[in-house]
Design a protein around this motif. Structure first.
Motif, PDB file in Angstrom:
ATOM      1  N   ASN A  15      -2.604   7.907  -3.584  1.00  0.00           N
ATOM      2  CA  ASN A  15      -2.327   6.610  -2.991  1.00  0.00           C
ATOM      3  C   ASN A  15      -2.677   5.491  -3.982  1.00  0.00           C
ATOM      4  O   ASN A  15      -3.531   5.648  -4.844  1.00  0.00           O
ATOM      5  CB  ASN A  15      -3.130   6.442  -1.711  1.00  0.00           C
ATOM      6  CG  ASN A  15      -2.797   7.540  -0.719  1.00  0.00           C
ATOM      7  OD1 ASN A  15      -1.704   8.085  -0.739  1.00  0.00           O
ATOM      8  ND2 ASN A  15      -3.742   7.882   0.136  1.00  0.00           N
ATOM      9  N   HIS A  16      -2.014   4.384  -3.838  1.00  0.00           N
ATOM     10  CA  HIS A  16      -2.236   3.273  -4.762  1.00  0.00           C
ATOM     11  C   HIS A  16      -1.743   1.985  -4.149  1.00  0.00           C
ATOM     12  O   HIS A  16      -1.082   2.002  -3.102  1.00  0.00           O
ATOM     13  CB  HIS A  16      -1.530   3.526  -6.095  1.00  0.00           C
ATOM     14  CG  HIS A  16      -0.067   3.827  -5.938  1.00  0.00           C
ATOM     15  ND1 HIS A  16       0.396   5.096  -5.643  1.00  0.00           N
ATOM     16  CD2 HIS A  16       1.027   3.032  -5.986  1.00  0.00           C
ATOM     17  CE1 HIS A  16       1.714   5.055  -5.530  1.00  0.00           C
ATOM     18  NE2 HIS A  16       2.129   3.815  -5.725  1.00  0.00           N
ATOM     19  N   ILE A  17      -2.022   0.905  -4.820  1.00  0.00           N
ATOM     20  CA  ILE A  17      -1.440  -0.379  -4.441  1.00  0.00           C
ATOM     21  C   ILE A  17      -0.377  -0.695  -5.473  1.00  0.00           C
ATOM     22  O   ILE A  17      -0.624  -0.621  -6.681  1.00  0.00           O
ATOM     23  CB  ILE A  17      -2.513  -1.466  -4.380  1.00  0.00           C
ATOM     24  CG1 ILE A  17      -3.402  -1.192  -3.158  1.00  0.00           C
ATOM     25  CG2 ILE A  17      -1.882  -2.854  -4.281  1.00  0.00           C
ATOM     26  CD1 ILE A  17      -4.692  -1.919  -3.180  1.00  0.00           C
ATOM     27  N   MET A  18       0.822  -0.974  -4.981  1.00  0.00           N
ATOM     28  CA  MET A  18       1.944  -1.202  -5.876  1.00  0.00           C
ATOM     29  C   MET A  18       2.207  -2.689  -5.955  1.00  0.00           C
ATOM     30  O   MET A  18       2.336  -3.351  -4.919  1.00  0.00           O
ATOM     31  CB  MET A  18       3.163  -0.497  -5.269  1.00  0.00           C
ATOM     32  CG  MET A  18       4.275  -0.274  -6.229  1.00  0.00           C
ATOM     33  SD  MET A  18       4.176   1.444  -6.775  1.00  0.00           S
ATOM     34  CE  MET A  18       4.680   1.226  -8.461  1.00  0.00           C
ATOM     35  N   LEU A  19       2.269  -3.179  -7.175  1.00  0.00           N
ATOM     36  CA  LEU A  19       2.684  -4.574  -7.364  1.00  0.00           C
ATOM     37  C   LEU A  19       4.155  -4.566  -7.750  1.00  0.00           C
ATOM     38  O   LEU A  19       4.568  -3.862  -8.672  1.00  0.00           O
ATOM     39  CB  LEU A  19       1.858  -5.244  -8.477  1.00  0.00           C
ATOM     40  CG  LEU A  19       0.346  -5.288  -8.275  1.00  0.00           C
ATOM     41  CD1 LEU A  19      -0.306  -6.076  -9.417  1.00  0.00           C
ATOM     42  CD2 LEU A  19      -0.021  -5.903  -6.928  1.00  0.00           C
TER      43      LEU A  19
ATOM     44  N   VAL B 152       6.986  11.632  -4.810  1.00  0.00           N
ATOM     45  CA  VAL B 152       7.649  10.481  -4.200  1.00  0.00           C
ATOM     46  C   VAL B 152       6.582   9.564  -3.628  1.00  0.00           C
ATOM     47  O   VAL B 152       5.476   9.995  -3.326  1.00  0.00           O
ATOM     48  CB  VAL B 152       8.628  10.906  -3.078  1.00  0.00           C
ATOM     49  CG1 VAL B 152       9.767  11.721  -3.652  1.00  0.00           C
ATOM     50  CG2 VAL B 152       7.899  11.676  -1.996  1.00  0.00           C
ATOM     51  N   MET B 153       6.916   8.301  -3.528  1.00  0.00           N
ATOM     52  CA  MET B 153       5.955   7.384  -2.924  1.00  0.00           C
ATOM     53  C   MET B 153       6.681   6.449  -1.971  1.00  0.00           C
ATOM     54  O   MET B 153       7.863   6.176  -2.111  1.00  0.00           O
ATOM     55  CB  MET B 153       5.210   6.609  -4.001  1.00  0.00           C
ATOM     56  CG  MET B 153       6.090   5.745  -4.853  1.00  0.00           C
ATOM     57  SD  MET B 153       5.093   4.956  -6.139  1.00  0.00           S
ATOM     58  CE  MET B 153       6.340   3.912  -6.892  1.00  0.00           C
ATOM     59  N   TYR B 154       5.950   6.038  -0.977  1.00  0.00           N
ATOM     60  CA  TYR B 154       6.542   5.163   0.022  1.00  0.00           C
ATOM     61  C   TYR B 154       5.445   4.295   0.604  1.00  0.00           C
ATOM     62  O   TYR B 154       4.247   4.610   0.488  1.00  0.00           O
ATOM     63  CB  TYR B 154       7.251   5.982   1.117  1.00  0.00           C
ATOM     64  CG  TYR B 154       6.483   7.200   1.534  1.00  0.00           C
ATOM     65  CD1 TYR B 154       5.541   7.117   2.556  1.00  0.00           C
ATOM     66  CD2 TYR B 154       6.678   8.426   0.888  1.00  0.00           C
ATOM     67  CE1 TYR B 154       4.820   8.234   2.930  1.00  0.00           C
ATOM     68  CE2 TYR B 154       5.943   9.556   1.259  1.00  0.00           C
ATOM     69  CZ  TYR B 154       5.019   9.438   2.276  1.00  0.00           C
ATOM     70  OH  TYR B 154       4.278  10.526   2.651  1.00  0.00           O
TER      71      TYR B 154
ATOM     72  N   VAL C 192       0.879  -1.170   0.000  1.00  0.00           N
ATOM     73  CA  VAL C 192       0.000   0.000   0.000  1.00  0.00           C
ATOM     74  C   VAL C 192       0.917   1.220   0.000  1.00  0.00           C
ATOM     75  O   VAL C 192       1.741   1.378   0.900  1.00  0.00           O
ATOM     76  CB  VAL C 192      -0.904   0.005   1.246  1.00  0.00           C
ATOM     77  CG1 VAL C 192      -1.787   1.249   1.251  1.00  0.00           C
ATOM     78  CG2 VAL C 192      -1.759  -1.261   1.290  1.00  0.00           C
ATOM     79  N   HIS C 193       0.811   2.032  -1.045  1.00  0.00           N
ATOM     80  CA  HIS C 193       1.703   3.186  -1.181  1.00  0.00           C
ATOM     81  C   HIS C 193       0.959   4.497  -1.029  1.00  0.00           C
ATOM     82  O   HIS C 193      -0.160   4.641  -1.489  1.00  0.00           O
ATOM     83  CB  HIS C 193       2.367   3.189  -2.563  1.00  0.00           C
ATOM     84  CG  HIS C 193       3.597   2.343  -2.621  1.00  0.00           C
ATOM     85  ND1 HIS C 193       4.485   2.411  -3.660  1.00  0.00           N
ATOM     86  CD2 HIS C 193       4.080   1.415  -1.763  1.00  0.00           C
ATOM     87  CE1 HIS C 193       5.484   1.545  -3.431  1.00  0.00           C
ATOM     88  NE2 HIS C 193       5.254   0.935  -2.299  1.00  0.00           N
ATOM     89  N   GLU C 194       1.651   5.435  -0.398  1.00  0.00           N
ATOM     90  CA  GLU C 194       1.188   6.821  -0.342  1.00  0.00           C
ATOM     91  C   GLU C 194       2.068   7.627  -1.279  1.00  0.00           C
ATOM     92  O   GLU C 194       3.261   7.333  -1.407  1.00  0.00           O
ATOM     93  CB  GLU C 194       1.382   7.378   1.068  1.00  0.00           C
ATOM     94  CG  GLU C 194       0.415   6.846   2.084  1.00  0.00           C
ATOM     95  CD  GLU C 194       0.699   7.462   3.442  1.00  0.00           C
ATOM     96  OE1 GLU C 194       0.007   8.430   3.796  1.00  0.00           O
ATOM     97  OE2 GLU C 194       1.620   6.988   4.124  1.00  0.00           O
TER      98      GLU C 194
END
Ligand SMILES: [Cu+2]
Length: 157
Positions: free
Chosen positions: A107-111, A84-86, A73-75
């Motif tokens: 925000n997103h879900i990163m695969l 930037v995302m983390y 789960v990325h912000e």
């Protein structure tokens, strides 16, 4: 005449019987519009977007998918004019009854470590876990997500 009276008595009883087990107390999160971007050849990282609505205050904790080695789960945020995302280690808050959109630019879900290239028209299974609600499994479609600009407020000015 007598028959009619009996019938209305039955109907009245049915109307007064207690409602079948109410689920209003259960924490439930509904998921809509799940979509993952296709992965061009050689790219093993992609983002997935969806909208979550929790019945009570909850938190999106983790994601996983059989399509990738890892899902996070990325912000996203702007820092020094750079996006930037983390990983959202504390999860993403889901206020009760409010649709929370994970959308491009946010925000997103990163695969990470996508096993097979994702092609438009495919589906990807995602399992989401929450602080309170039961895990939810969704089939995300593969394609280009709509840009959040479509939701811009054009009124008032
Ligand atoms: Cu990311």
């Amino acid at each position: 005449m007598k028959r009619l009276l009996i019938l209305s008595a039955v109907l009245a009883t049915a109307a007064c019987s207690p409602p079948a087990e109410t689920k209003a107390d259960l924490a439930v999160v509904s998921v809509t519009g799940a979509i993952c971007r296709p992965t061009p050849a050689g790219r093993q990282v992609t983002g997935c977007y969806l909208t979550l609505t929790a019945s009570r205050d909850d938190t999106l904790m983790t994601a996983e998918s059989p399509a990738s080695a890892l899902a996070q789960v990325h912000e996203s945020s702007m820092e020094n004019n750079m996006m930037v995302m983390y990983e959202a280690k504390a999860g993403l808050p889901l206020p009760a009854g409010q649709a929370v959109a994970l959308a491009p630019g946010g925000n997103h879900i990163m695969l990470l470590g996508v096993k097979e290239p994702l092609v438009a028209g495919d589906t990807v299974k995602l399992t989401l876990t929450f602080a309170s609600a039961r895990p939810v499994e969704v089939e995300a479609s593969v394609g280009q997500p709509a840009l959040p600009a479509a939701k811009m407020d054009h009124g008032g000015h």
